[in-house]
Structures are given as C-alpha cells and as structure tokens.
Design a protein around this motif. Structure first.
Motif, mmCIF file in Angstrom:
data_model
loop_
_atom_site.group_PDB
_atom_site.id
_atom_site.type_symbol
_atom_site.label_atom_id
_atom_site.label_comp_id
_atom_site.label_asym_id
_atom_site.label_seq_id
_atom_site.Cartn_x
_atom_site.Cartn_y
_atom_site.Cartn_z
ATOM 1 N N ILE A 2 5.170 -2.368 2.342
ATOM 2 C CA ILE A 2 4.618 -2.983 1.521
ATOM 3 C C ILE A 2 5.958 -2.887 0.237
ATOM 4 O O ILE A 2 6.928 -3.699 -0.241
ATOM 5 C CB ILE A 2 2.976 -2.882 0.303
ATOM 6 N N GLU A 5 8.858 -4.695 1.401
ATOM 7 C CA GLU A 5 8.761 -5.948 0.891
ATOM 8 C C GLU A 5 9.104 -6.110 -0.872
ATOM 9 O O GLU A 5 10.067 -7.209 -0.338
ATOM 10 C CB GLU A 5 7.738 -6.525 1.016
ATOM 11 N N SER A 37 3.300 -7.021 6.388
ATOM 12 C CA SER A 37 2.783 -5.966 5.147
ATOM 13 C C SER A 37 1.423 -6.759 5.629
ATOM 14 O O SER A 37 -0.001 -5.742 5.263
ATOM 15 C CB SER A 37 3.801 -6.787 4.319
#
Length: 170
Positions: A2, A5, A37
């Motif tokens: 995450i 990203e 993710s």
C-alpha cells in the motif's frame, strides 16, 4: 504494498502535465500495484476473519468466505468488506466507534465516484489530483485500520485463553 502504491500515485500527480507522456507505462504499473495491494488486503482480512471467529464464534454477519468473496461480488462489494472489517474489529476486542474503518470505507467509495467523474475530462482518472488526494487519504486510513486490528489480535493471541471472552456488540 500500500505504501508503494501511494508513493507511485504521488509521483504520478507530481509530474502533472508530464504524466501524459508516461501514460502508456504508468497505467499498467499502477494497475499492477493496485491489484497486488488489493490481494494483500484481502489475504490479511481473511486471516483476521479466521482469527476473529476463534475470538467470538458465531457472532459474525458473514462467513469467513466473504472476507474474500465480498470484494468480488458486484454491488455487494460496496458494503460487505466494510461489514466484515467491522465484525473483525469488534471480535478482536476493539470497543467503541470504528471511525477509522468508516473513514477508510467512505473515502474509498468517494474516490471511486470522483474517479468515474474524472474519466469525462481526463484520459485516465489516476492523473486527477482529487483522486490522488482521496487515494492517499483512503490508503493511510486503511494502513491505520490494519495496524489497529493486527495489534488487537496479536494482543489477544499473546494473552492466551484468558482473553478469549466474547466481545460485546458495538
């Protein structure tokens, strides 16, 4: 994943108008990061849901399979993952208002709506600063949700059977 990203999203937005030149390379990379993710979040939620069943058996609205399937069922994906996460949170011993889960979920839904609206004016909504801000807010809140629930479950597991008393409803 995450964090990676979110960092990639920030780089895309920071390039501004120059992002259109990297568009062919950015879209597959961002799509892959988002997919990885999402798989990581689904795996985490499934594991936490199984743990939650051991903490508070029979108190969940959805079976453990919905920790995965809830993300894949059209229309139902708008509420089932949120409900599963709230049930897992409660069963993990976290009492009180789940503002972090609610904030993550509603920010995520608003991001989807804004991205759909951005497709009318941009070649790809990932270049919208509004989508980027909502993605960042949603991502940070999700990371905090993961941290909160994981810590609560770790505490319950390390405390042993004495901490296995059923959790109370919200």
């Amino acid at each position: 994943m995450i964090w990676i990203e979110l960092l990639a999203q920030a780089v895309l937005v920071a390039t501004g108008e120059g992002a259109a030149e990297t568009f062919p390379q950015a879209v597959p990379a961002m799509t892959l990061l988002s997919a990885v993710s999402l798989v990581a979040v689904i795996c985490w939620l499934r594991r936490c849901r199984l743990n939650a069943e051991a903490f508070a058996p029979g108190t969940h609205r959805y079976s453990p399979g919905f920790a995965i399937g809830g993300w894949l069922i059209p229309v139902a994906m708008l509420w089932i993952p949120r409900r599963v996460t709230l049930d897992v949170r409660r069963a993990s011993g976290l009492a009180g208002r789940a503002w972090l889960v609610e904030g993550w979920w509603w920010t995520r839904l608003v991001k989807v709506v804004v991205a759909l609206l951005a497709t009318r004016s941009l070649p790809n909504p990932m270049f919208s600063p509004y989508v980027a801000v909502l993605t960042a807010a949603s991502g940070v809140m999700l990371l905090l949700v993961i941290r909160e629930i994981t810590a609560a479950q770790t505490d319950r597991i390390t405390a042993g059977p004495a901490a296995a008393a059923p959790a109370t409803a919200i």
